[in-house]
Structure formats: structure tokens, C-alpha cells
Design a protein around this motif. Structure first.
Motif, PDB file in Angstrom:
ATOM      1  N   GLN A 118     -11.873  14.529  -3.342  1.00  0.00           N
ATOM      2  CA  GLN A 118     -11.112  13.362  -3.776  1.00  0.00           C
ATOM      3  C   GLN A 118     -11.248  12.292  -2.694  1.00  0.00           C
ATOM      4  N   PRO A 119     -11.404  11.029  -3.080  1.00  0.00           N
ATOM      5  CA  PRO A 119     -11.526   9.979  -2.062  1.00  0.00           C
ATOM      6  C   PRO A 119     -10.236   9.861  -1.256  1.00  0.00           C
ATOM      7  N   TYR A 120     -10.403   9.505   0.002  1.00  0.00           N
ATOM      8  CA  TYR A 120      -9.243   9.352   0.877  1.00  0.00           C
ATOM      9  C   TYR A 120      -8.626   7.978   0.653  1.00  0.00           C
ATOM     10  N   ASP A 121      -7.373   7.959   0.230  1.00  0.00           N
ATOM     11  CA  ASP A 121      -6.698   6.686  -0.013  1.00  0.00           C
ATOM     12  C   ASP A 121      -5.212   6.770   0.331  1.00  0.00           C
ATOM     13  N   ALA A 122      -4.848   7.634   1.266  1.00  0.00           N
ATOM     14  CA  ALA A 122      -3.444   7.836   1.623  1.00  0.00           C
ATOM     15  C   ALA A 122      -2.830   6.559   2.190  1.00  0.00           C
ATOM     16  N   GLN A 164      -0.295  10.507  10.860  1.00  0.00           N
ATOM     17  CA  GLN A 164      -0.477  10.513   9.402  1.00  0.00           C
ATOM     18  C   GLN A 164      -1.947  10.471   9.026  1.00  0.00           C
ATOM     19  N   ASN A 165      -2.682   9.547   9.632  1.00  0.00           N
ATOM     20  CA  ASN A 165      -4.087   9.395   9.286  1.00  0.00           C
ATOM     21  C   ASN A 165      -4.878  10.649   9.644  1.00  0.00           C
ATOM     22  N   ALA A 166      -4.600  11.213  10.822  1.00  0.00           N
ATOM     23  CA  ALA A 166      -5.285  12.431  11.237  1.00  0.00           C
ATOM     24  C   ALA A 166      -5.023  13.570  10.258  1.00  0.00           C
ATOM     25  N   ASN A 167      -3.760  13.770   9.906  1.00  0.00           N
ATOM     26  CA  ASN A 167      -3.407  14.854   8.987  1.00  0.00           C
ATOM     27  C   ASN A 167      -4.022  14.661   7.608  1.00  0.00           C
ATOM     28  N   ASP A 168      -3.882  13.467   7.066  1.00  0.00           N
ATOM     29  CA  ASP A 168      -4.325  13.235   5.692  1.00  0.00           C
ATOM     30  C   ASP A 168      -5.844  13.225   5.562  1.00  0.00           C
ATOM     31  N   GLN A 169      -6.543  12.697   6.559  1.00  0.00           N
ATOM     32  CA  GLN A 169      -8.004  12.757   6.502  1.00  0.00           C
ATOM     33  C   GLN A 169      -8.486  14.192   6.637  1.00  0.00           C
ATOM     34  N   ALA A 170      -7.823  14.978   7.467  1.00  0.00           N
ATOM     35  CA  ALA A 170      -8.190  16.389   7.597  1.00  0.00           C
ATOM     36  C   ALA A 170      -8.043  17.114   6.268  1.00  0.00           C
ATOM     37  N   LYS A 171      -6.941  16.873   5.585  1.00  0.00           N
ATOM     38  CA  LYS A 171      -6.724  17.519   4.284  1.00  0.00           C
ATOM     39  C   LYS A 171      -7.747  17.058   3.255  1.00  0.00           C
ATOM     40  N   ALA A 215      12.011   4.581   3.184  1.00  0.00           N
ATOM     41  CA  ALA A 215      11.680   5.526   2.117  1.00  0.00           C
ATOM     42  C   ALA A 215      11.318   4.802   0.816  1.00  0.00           C
ATOM     43  N   GLN A 216      12.075   3.757   0.499  1.00  0.00           N
ATOM     44  CA  GLN A 216      11.813   3.040  -0.745  1.00  0.00           C
ATOM     45  C   GLN A 216      10.581   2.148  -0.649  1.00  0.00           C
ATOM     46  N   SER A 217      10.226   1.763   0.566  1.00  0.00           N
ATOM     47  CA  SER A 217       9.104   0.829   0.724  1.00  0.00           C
ATOM     48  C   SER A 217       7.764   1.476   0.430  1.00  0.00           C
ATOM     49  N   LYS A 218       7.660   2.780   0.602  1.00  0.00           N
ATOM     50  CA  LYS A 218       6.366   3.438   0.444  1.00  0.00           C
ATOM     51  C   LYS A 218       5.770   3.208  -0.941  1.00  0.00           C
ATOM     52  N   ALA A 219       6.612   3.219  -1.950  1.00  0.00           N
ATOM     53  CA  ALA A 219       6.112   3.009  -3.311  1.00  0.00           C
ATOM     54  C   ALA A 219       5.854   1.540  -3.609  1.00  0.00           C
ATOM     55  N   LEU A 220       6.362   0.652  -2.736  1.00  0.00           N
ATOM     56  CA  LEU A 220       6.255  -0.784  -2.989  1.00  0.00           C
ATOM     57  C   LEU A 220       4.990  -1.398  -2.381  1.00  0.00           C
ATOM     58  N   ILE A 221       4.385  -0.701  -1.415  1.00  0.00           N
ATOM     59  CA  ILE A 221       3.189  -1.243  -0.754  1.00  0.00           C
ATOM     60  C   ILE A 221       2.065  -1.418  -1.783  1.00  0.00           C
TER      61      ILE A 221
END
Length: 414
Positions: free
Chosen positions: A317-321, A299-306, A380-386
Motif C-alpha cells: 500500500q502506498p505510504y500516505d500517513a 510517527q514517520n519512522a514507525n509508519d514508514q516501517a509498517k 485529536a479533532q484536527s487529525k481528520a481535518l487536515i
């Protein structure tokens, strides 16, 4: 004659390859080169300890893209060589074969090397790490005749490898120097569940055990001697004790480094026109208390690349994934959202004995992370709760019949 490219990507692993794909998909019209130290076309690494080692996946299936894609692109590949030096002032890199390549922008995605075991006998035939395809191929050649394996390291690499070896009928003992498995990456409930799961499959665990020597005969490993003096017979030894970030070249060029090369919110290093992404990067993060994080994840590799590709395409845009992670062991699937660093309490949802549960980790009243074992709904539901707050001491959080999304609605209303 020195070659020059508008963008040079150093490292052909997940981060570097996704960087190239994001640039080309985004319509970048300048010249791009990617430099990789393996002769193999860029491939996915997570399956190496899972399907590939267990013979469920062939090497041809690991490639990110087929040869036709690379041949049809304008991306220049420099494979089978590594960068040994960076000259930030001259905007050049030097490769191990003596070549010099100029860049307008450099993206450092060199990842890291498997941490080596510092013990007598570690160089013996039959002692392996599992970081690259060549490593996995060496292991597979030994697997055909191996009967007993010792896995040194009780992290995810070690446990995934242990599961794959057991599927092949090999006896496995896991040796971990710490007193608990996965101590740095998950909580007690998940660690206990995975330990019990492996034990049901016949894996033996020796916790709080140090390795003093790899035993051998005629240049080949025959066993492992522990610091206690106990000897474990083995014809295959796998070392999975962490990763050393490849940042020496940037440090020598003047970049600020710590636990990885330091970057800002846009993954820019302290060197001009040099970005860094992936496993080797210490980046600013709002997801941890100390504001800095280094992650070894797809995830980190993909999102930082994008994120960096967008910056180079004129859309910064700042990286904050949100960090997330997954692991397969036997038929169990672990999924994690968030980062457990610095959590104060953990709330168990469900009964681990059923093989389906989750754990919510809190910093005060703020949800720091969620581990889900065979529980796709909670994950799936936890992602929005973090990062959200939940009512202090709310007993419903431990009730698996109460959807996690209910707490999100309450947090938004508050």
C-alpha cells in the motif's frame, strides 16, 4: 564465508527496529538481519533530551524490547558496526569491520548524524551534541558539575535540552542564528509562547546571533564567543543545529538523493530491491505543496516501517500517513498534526496567556496543520481535518468554544 539474509535492515534506530518488529509480527518466515552502529540494544531516542537527561528515566527503560525478546527471535543482530558501502548489483553491503553481508532486500534506515558546529574550539571537551545514548551519557557526566550552559540552536532539540538543564538547576542561554525560535517548524504564536515559557524558567535567549568560537582552557570549553564579540561563560555547550542524513553509501551505489535519499510512494529507492525509511528519506507526500518531504519524527519512522513491512509481506500500500509530532518542555505539551510548509495564514484559537490554545494553519481554504498547546481535544479533532477545506474567513474557526469536528462535518457535507 559471506552471510546472506532475505532482508537486511541497516540502522537500529526507531525506523529500523520497528521494521523488524512489523515483519516478525506479520509472520515473515525468511531470514532477517539488523545492522546498527551502536553496541547498545535498540532503544528509544526522544527521551534523551527529556526524561533521561533530567534523570527521570534510566537507560534500561529506553530499550524497545528486552534481551529475552531478541534472544527468542530469529533476527540476527550485527551491532557496533556500520555499513560503509552498498553494492546494488551484487546485492551486498560491506561493514566497517570488513565483513560482507548479502541481501535479497535491503531496507536502509540509517537515520542521520548530528550536524557539527563549524567553529574553532568545537572539538573541546564539554562541547556536545545530543543524538545518541552515548551523547546523552557524556552530557550527564558533565551535568553533575556544570553551572552554566550554552545551547546553540533554537529548534526542538535545543529547547527540550534547555528545559531539562533548567530542571537540574543549571543556568542556560540559548543562542539561535535566526531571528525567531522554531522558524522552520511552527508559527509565531507557538514560538512566542514557548520563548516566554522558557524565560519564566530563567532561560536567556540570544536571537539572530552567530557563534564565532568556542573558548577553552587546557582542552576544556569555558565559554562561547559570538560573532558580535560578546562572550558567554559556560562549562557545558550543547550543539543542536540539525541533522545530516546518512545517505552517502546509497548515493555512491547509484541511488538518487537530494534532501535525503529519494523514494517513491512505496519507499522504494531508485536501486533495485532497496527501500529506505525514516529520518534519511525524501518521500512523495500529498501533505505538502512541493510533493516531497523529509521528516525527523517517531510517527514517520514507525509508519514508514509498517508500510514497507506490508509490501514485503505481500500487502503493498502506498505510504500516505498523516504526519504528526509532539514535544514536552517543562509541563507543557505541544502536539502537531499536518505539515506547516507553505501555509498562507494562521488562526489562533484561545488565549496563549492561559497556557491552553491551538493554531490552525491554512493554505488558501485548506487546513494544512494544527498546533495544540496543552489542548488534547483540538489536537485529536484536527487529525481528520487536515487536508479539508473550511469556509473562507469563517470567524468561528478562531472561537475555541466551537469544536474543530464541526468543521469536519461541514466539509463532508459540502
Amino acid at each position: 564465508m559471506m552471510s546472506h539474509y532475505d532482508i537486511v535492515v541497516v540502522g537500529a534506530g526507531h525506523a529500523g527496529t520497528q521494521m523488524v518488529f512489523a515483519l516478525t509480527a506479520g509472520g515473515f518466515t525468511g531470514s532477517i538481519a539488523i545492522i546498527g552502529d551502536e553496541v547498545t540494544a535498540p532503544y528509544e531516542r526522544p527521551p534523551l533530551t527529556k526524561g533521561y537527561l533530567a534523570a527521570d528515566i534510566l537507560s534500561d527503560e529506553l530499550a524497545f524490547r528486552g534481551e529475552a525478546w531478541w534472544a527468542g527471535s530469529d533476527v540476527e543482530r550485527h551491532l557496533g558496526t556500520s555499513v560503509v558501502a552498498v553494492d546494488a548489483k551484487a546485492h551486498t553491503v560491506t561493514t566497517e569491520d570488513g565483513g560482507t553481508i548479502g541481501y535479497g532486500t535491503l531496507v536502509w534506515s540509517a537515520g542521520g548524524e548530528a550536524r557539527l558546529l563549524r567553529a574553532p574550539g568545537a572539538e573541546l571537551d564539554g562541547v556536545h551534541v545530543l543524538r545518541k545514548l552515548s551523547d546523552a551519557e557524556h552530557v550527564k557526566r558533565h551535568v553533575a558539575t556544570a553551572r552554566r550552559a550554552v545551547v546553540i540552536g533554537g529548534g526542538y532539540i535545543g529547547l527540550e535540552t534547555a528545559a531539562s538543564l533548567r530542571k537540574l538547576g543549571i543556568e542556560v542561554t540559548v543562542v539561535e542564528a535566526l531571528d525567531r525560535l522554531l522558524l522552520r517548524v511552527t508559527g509565531d504564536d507557538v514560538a512566542a509562547y514557548l520563548k516566554a515559557r522558557h524565560e519564566r524558567e530563567g532561560v536567556e535567549f540570544l536571537l539572530g546571533a552567530g557563534v564565532s568560537e568556542i573558548l577553552g582552557e587546557e582542552g576544556r570549553a569555558t565559554g562561547v564567543r559570538l560573532a558580535s564579540g560578546r562572550e558567554l561563560p559556560a562549562d557545558l555547550v550543547i550543539v543542536g543545529i540539525g541533522l545530516v542524513p546518512n545517505v552517502r553509501q546509497l548515493a555512491e551505489a547509484g541511488a538518487e538523493v537530494g534532501n535525503g535519499v529519494l523514494v517513491d510512494k512505496f519507499c522504494h529507492t531508485t536501486l533495485p530491491d532497496v527501500y529506505a525509511i525514516g529520518d534519511c528519506v525524501s518521500f512523495e507526500s500529498d501533505w505538502v505543496p512541493d510533493d516531497r518531504l523529509r521528516l525527523e519524527s517517531v510517527q514517520n519512522a514507525n509508519d514508514q516501517a509498517k508500510a514497507v513491512a506490508n509490501t514485503l509481506l505481500g500487502k503493498p500500500q502506498p505510504y500516505d500517513a498523516l504526519p504528526w509530532f509532539w514535544s514536552h518542555q517543562y509541563d507543557d505539551r505541544l502536539q502537531t498534526a499536518g505539515v506547516l510548509t507553505g501555509y498562507d495564514s494562521a488562526v489562533l484559537r484561545g488565549d496563549p496567556a492561559t497556557g491552553k490554545f491551538s493554531v490552525v494553519y491554512l493554505r488558501g481554504d485548506t487546513v494544512a496543520a494544527v498546533d495544540a498547546i496543552n489542548n488534547v481535544k483540538d489536537y485529536a479533532q484536527s487529525k481528520a481535518l487536515i487536508g479539508r477545506t473550511v469556509p473562507a474567513g469563517d470567524s468561528r474557526l478562531a472561537d475555541p468554544s466551537v469544536p474543530l469536528k464541526d468543521f469536519l462535518t461541514e466539509a463532508q457535507a459540502a
